[in-house]
Scaffold this motif. Structure first.
Motif, short mmCIF file in Angstrom:
data_model
loop_
_atom_site.label_atom_id
_atom_site.label_comp_id
_atom_site.label_asym_id
_atom_site.label_seq_id
_atom_site.Cartn_x
_atom_site.Cartn_y
_atom_site.Cartn_z
N ILE A 77 60.82 56.17 40.77
CA ILE A 77 60.74 54.93 39.99
C ILE A 77 60.94 55.20 38.50
CG2 ILE A 77 58.23 54.92 39.53
CD1 ILE A 77 58.27 51.93 40.36
N HIS A 84 67.82 59.52 40.56
CA HIS A 84 67.14 58.45 41.28
C HIS A 84 67.75 58.25 42.67
CE1 HIS A 84 66.93 54.18 42.55
NE2 HIS A 84 65.65 54.44 42.42
N LEU A 143 49.14 51.72 54.60
CA LEU A 143 49.67 52.94 53.97
C LEU A 143 49.23 54.19 54.72
CD1 LEU A 143 49.39 52.25 50.15
CD2 LEU A 143 51.46 52.76 51.44
N LEU A 227 53.33 58.33 44.53
CA LEU A 227 53.93 57.03 44.16
C LEU A 227 53.73 55.99 45.26
CD1 LEU A 227 55.79 55.17 42.43
CD2 LEU A 227 57.74 56.21 43.61
N ALA A 231 52.18 52.49 44.52
CA ALA A 231 53.07 51.32 44.53
C ALA A 231 52.68 50.33 45.62
CB ALA A 231 54.51 51.79 44.74
N GLY A 232 52.05 50.83 46.70
CA GLY A 232 51.89 49.96 47.85
C GLY A 232 50.51 49.37 48.04
N SER A 236 50.23 44.96 47.26
CA SER A 236 50.19 44.21 48.52
C SER A 236 48.85 43.49 48.68
CB SER A 236 50.40 45.15 49.71
OG SER A 236 51.56 45.90 49.52
N LEU A 239 48.97 40.44 46.71
CA LEU A 239 49.79 39.37 47.30
C LEU A 239 49.06 38.69 48.46
CD1 LEU A 239 52.35 37.76 47.17
CD2 LEU A 239 53.50 39.47 48.57
N PRO A 278 52.60 39.77 41.90
CA PRO A 278 51.65 40.87 41.71
C PRO A 278 52.08 41.83 40.60
CG PRO A 278 52.06 40.51 44.04
CD PRO A 278 53.04 39.66 43.31
N SER A 282 58.11 44.84 34.59
CA SER A 282 58.67 46.16 34.90
C SER A 282 59.06 46.81 33.58
CB SER A 282 59.93 46.04 35.77
OG SER A 282 59.59 46.06 37.12
N ARG A 284 61.22 49.49 31.14
CA ARG A 284 62.47 50.22 30.93
C ARG A 284 62.49 50.75 29.51
NH1 ARG A 284 62.45 49.17 35.56
NH2 ARG A 284 64.12 48.44 36.93
N ALA A 334 60.21 39.15 42.24
CA ALA A 334 58.87 39.73 42.42
C ALA A 334 58.95 41.18 42.90
CB ALA A 334 58.05 38.89 43.40
N CYS A 342 62.23 47.12 45.04
CA CYS A 342 61.08 47.70 45.75
C CYS A 342 61.49 48.27 47.12
CB CYS A 342 60.01 46.63 45.95
SG CYS A 342 58.61 47.24 46.91
N ALA A 348 55.74 45.45 52.82
CA ALA A 348 54.86 44.47 52.17
C ALA A 348 55.00 43.11 52.85
CB ALA A 348 55.18 44.37 50.69
C1 HEM Z 1 53.62 42.72 47.40
C2 HEM Z 1 53.75 44.01 47.31
C3 HEM Z 1 54.68 44.71 46.37
C4 HEM Z 1 55.26 44.28 45.20
C5 HEM Z 1 55.10 42.93 44.52
C6 HEM Z 1 56.08 45.36 44.70
C7 HEM Z 1 56.85 45.30 43.56
C8 HEM Z 1 57.71 46.29 43.14
C9 HEM Z 1 58.57 46.20 41.99
C10 HEM Z 1 58.65 45.01 41.05
C11 HEM Z 1 59.29 47.35 41.92
C12 HEM Z 1 60.38 47.69 40.89
C13 HEM Z 1 59.83 48.42 39.71
C14 HEM Z 1 60.88 48.64 38.66
O1 HEM Z 1 61.93 48.01 38.67
O2 HEM Z 1 60.64 49.45 37.76
C15 HEM Z 1 58.86 48.19 43.02
C16 HEM Z 1 59.34 49.46 43.26
C17 HEM Z 1 58.87 50.26 44.26
N1 HEM Z 1 57.97 49.90 45.25
FE1 HEM Z 1 57.07 48.13 45.48
N2 HEM Z 1 55.98 46.42 45.57
C18 HEM Z 1 55.14 46.06 46.60
C19 HEM Z 1 54.79 46.82 47.69
C20 HEM Z 1 55.22 48.09 47.94
C21 HEM Z 1 54.85 48.89 49.07
C22 HEM Z 1 53.97 48.41 50.23
C23 HEM Z 1 55.44 50.11 48.89
C24 HEM Z 1 55.39 51.32 49.77
C25 HEM Z 1 55.07 51.36 51.01
C26 HEM Z 1 56.21 50.06 47.66
C27 HEM Z 1 56.96 51.09 47.16
C28 HEM Z 1 57.78 51.00 46.06
C29 HEM Z 1 58.59 52.11 45.57
C30 HEM Z 1 58.67 53.50 46.17
C31 HEM Z 1 59.27 51.64 44.45
C32 HEM Z 1 60.25 52.42 43.58
C33 HEM Z 1 61.66 52.17 44.04
C34 HEM Z 1 62.67 52.89 43.19
O3 HEM Z 1 62.38 53.33 42.09
O4 HEM Z 1 63.83 52.97 43.65
N3 HEM Z 1 56.04 48.82 47.11
N4 HEM Z 1 57.91 47.52 43.76
#
Ligand code: HEM
Length: 392
Positions: A77, A84, A143, A227, A231-232, A236, A239, A278, A282, A284, A334, A342, A348
């Motif tokens: 991330i 990446h 998770l 991570l 992140a998870g 979640s 939400l 949630p 983000s 940058r 979102a 994500c 999620a």
């Molecule tokens: C409602 C639940 C969730 C929301 C709202 C959410 C939201 C986000 C957002 C906004 C990003 C982008 C961040 C960016 O652009 O800098 C992101 C990235 C990510 N999320 Fe989620 N997330 C959720 C649940 C989860 C779950 C359950 C997991 C893992 C099982 C997860 C794993 C990740 C990972 C690994 C990234 C990084 C992706 C990358 O950099 O390519 N997220 N999430």
């Protein structure tokens, strides 16, 4: 502009400020030198803009915490292509349709088990706070199943991840960053032990995919395991709580869900993610001057992409400040967008829609038993409490 992220009134309802900013100053420099962007068109374009960077914005910038720096250097991330692409590609197959579908029975069993506990408390005639008894439990259950960690370790995993998430908030103070560093110093050896086991004896879980990936260094395997926990979990859980709160608080919405949970639950997930996102911002960094909606942001600045503000933009969403359970509009951001969209979104969506469906089926007479409170954060938005009672 001075933005007081610690103001409880702003945390509870940032939307009037977001409206004003979208209308009057959609690209604005904050007192600390970072820039905040609030219109949907600008936020969406920046999420896909390859000339801004995600590198090393995962931790609290400026906080001299060695553990956070090492963590930040290894995360998907907090990296840009091609690094990446390599890091994400190593685990992306775990999030395609088939493996996510395979998680469904485990998630359904977790939800039923937690709802048994809710039922026992409701039967005792009392008011139940769904946040600690249900909403926060489902993501940890999920998770642990996804990664392959023992649920017996729930309480320390929760303690570590709470400190870590506090520390990566863009408005975290140095104390929070230090606590996050201390949490990392404990969670890393904990996860390392499981990764070592999986290298010798892999299974089909996510830790095995990380541990046996030839495309990741051992540090990347470890820190991306961290991570997933970060992140998870709260995202979640927030939400689930936000969706239930909105469904119960909006006239007619709960009845619409109860009438057809299978059809309505997935739409309610999308609308709650849009309405009370949630992840509100983000992060940058500009690596050269960037023009956004006619304003030039200089090189080397932190950028806050206002996902929560973009999701209430009336240029895209009709009656944007109204929660419409059947809106079914996936143009919201979102889950971010572009290369960092994500990775866990399918998981999620599955865990939250399963939770809503099961809750409506088991407790059609659920009602709110008081106003909700909000967690003391601006970057992440979630109910701190959700008091309910059940009729009939
Ligand atoms: C409602 C639940 C969730 C929301 C709202 C959410 C939201 C986000 C957002 C906004 C990003 C982008 C961040 C960016 O652009 O800098 C992101 C990235 C990510 N999320 Fe989620 N997330 C959720 C649940 C989860 C779950 C359950 C997991 C893992 C099982 C997860 C794993 C990740 C990972 C690994 C990234 C990084 C992706 C990358 O950099 O390519 N997220 N999430």
């Amino acid at each position: 502009m001075l933005l007081n992220a610690a103001d409880p009134a702003l945390q509870a309802d940032p939307f009037p400020l977001y409206r004003r900013l979208r209308e009057e100053a959609p690209v604005i420099e904050l007192d600390d030198g970072t820039w905040l962007v609030t219109r949907h068109a600008d936020v969406s374009a920046l999420l896909r803009n390859r000339s801004i960077s995600s590198a090393q914005v995962g931790g609290n910038p400026g906080a001299p915490v060695a553990e956070l720096e090492v963590n930040g250097r290894n995360l998907m991330i907090a990296s840009d292509p091609p690094v990446h692409t390599r890091r994400r590609g190593a685990v992306a197959p775990q999030f395609t349709v088939h493996p996510v579908h395979a998680l469904r029975p485990a998630i359904e069993a977790h939800v039923e088990h937690r709802l048994d506990e809710v039922a026992a408390r409701l039967a005792a005639g009392g008011v139940v706070d769904l946040v600690p008894t249900f909403c926060a439990r489902i993501p940890m259950d999920t998770l642990c199943s996804l990664l392959g960690l023992p649920l017996d370790d729930e309480s320390r995993l929760r303690r570590w991840t709470t400190d870590l998430i506090d520390g990566i908030d863009p408005w975290a103070g140095l104390d929070a960053a230090a606590r996050a560093g201390a949490a990392l110093a404990e969670v890393c050896p904990y996860l390392e032990r499981f990764l070592d086991e999986r290298r010798v004896d892999p299974t089909d879980d996510l830790l095995s995919a990380l541990a046996t990936s030839p495309d990741l260094t051992p540090d990347e395997q470890l820190h991306n395991a961290v991570l997933f926990l970060n992140a998870g979990l709260d995202t979640s859980g927030d939400l689930v709580a936000n969706a239930l709160g909105l469904l119960l608080d909006t006239p007619g919405a709960w009845d619409t869900l109860v009438a057809d949970p299978e059809r309505v639950a997935p739409m309610a997930v999308e609308e709650a993610a849009r309405f009370d996102s949630p992840v509100q911002v983000s992060m940058r960094r500009t690596i050269g001057p960037v023009e956004v909606g006619g304003t030039v942001i200089p090189e080397g600045r932190g950028l806050l992409l206002g996902l929560g503000a973009a999701n209430r933009d009336p240029e895209v969403f009709t009656d944007a400040d109204r929660f419409e359970v059947e809106r079914d509009d996936r143009r919201h951001v979102a889950f971010g967008g572009g290369a960092h969209l994500c990775l866990g979104a399918p998981v999620a969506r599955l865990e939250v829609s399963t939770s809503l469906r099961a809750m409506a089926e088991r407790f059609p007479g659920l009602t709110l038993a008081g106003p909700s409170t909000w967690r003391p954060r601006l970057a992440f938005r979630g109910r701190a409490s959700l008091l309910v009672t059940a009729e009939g």
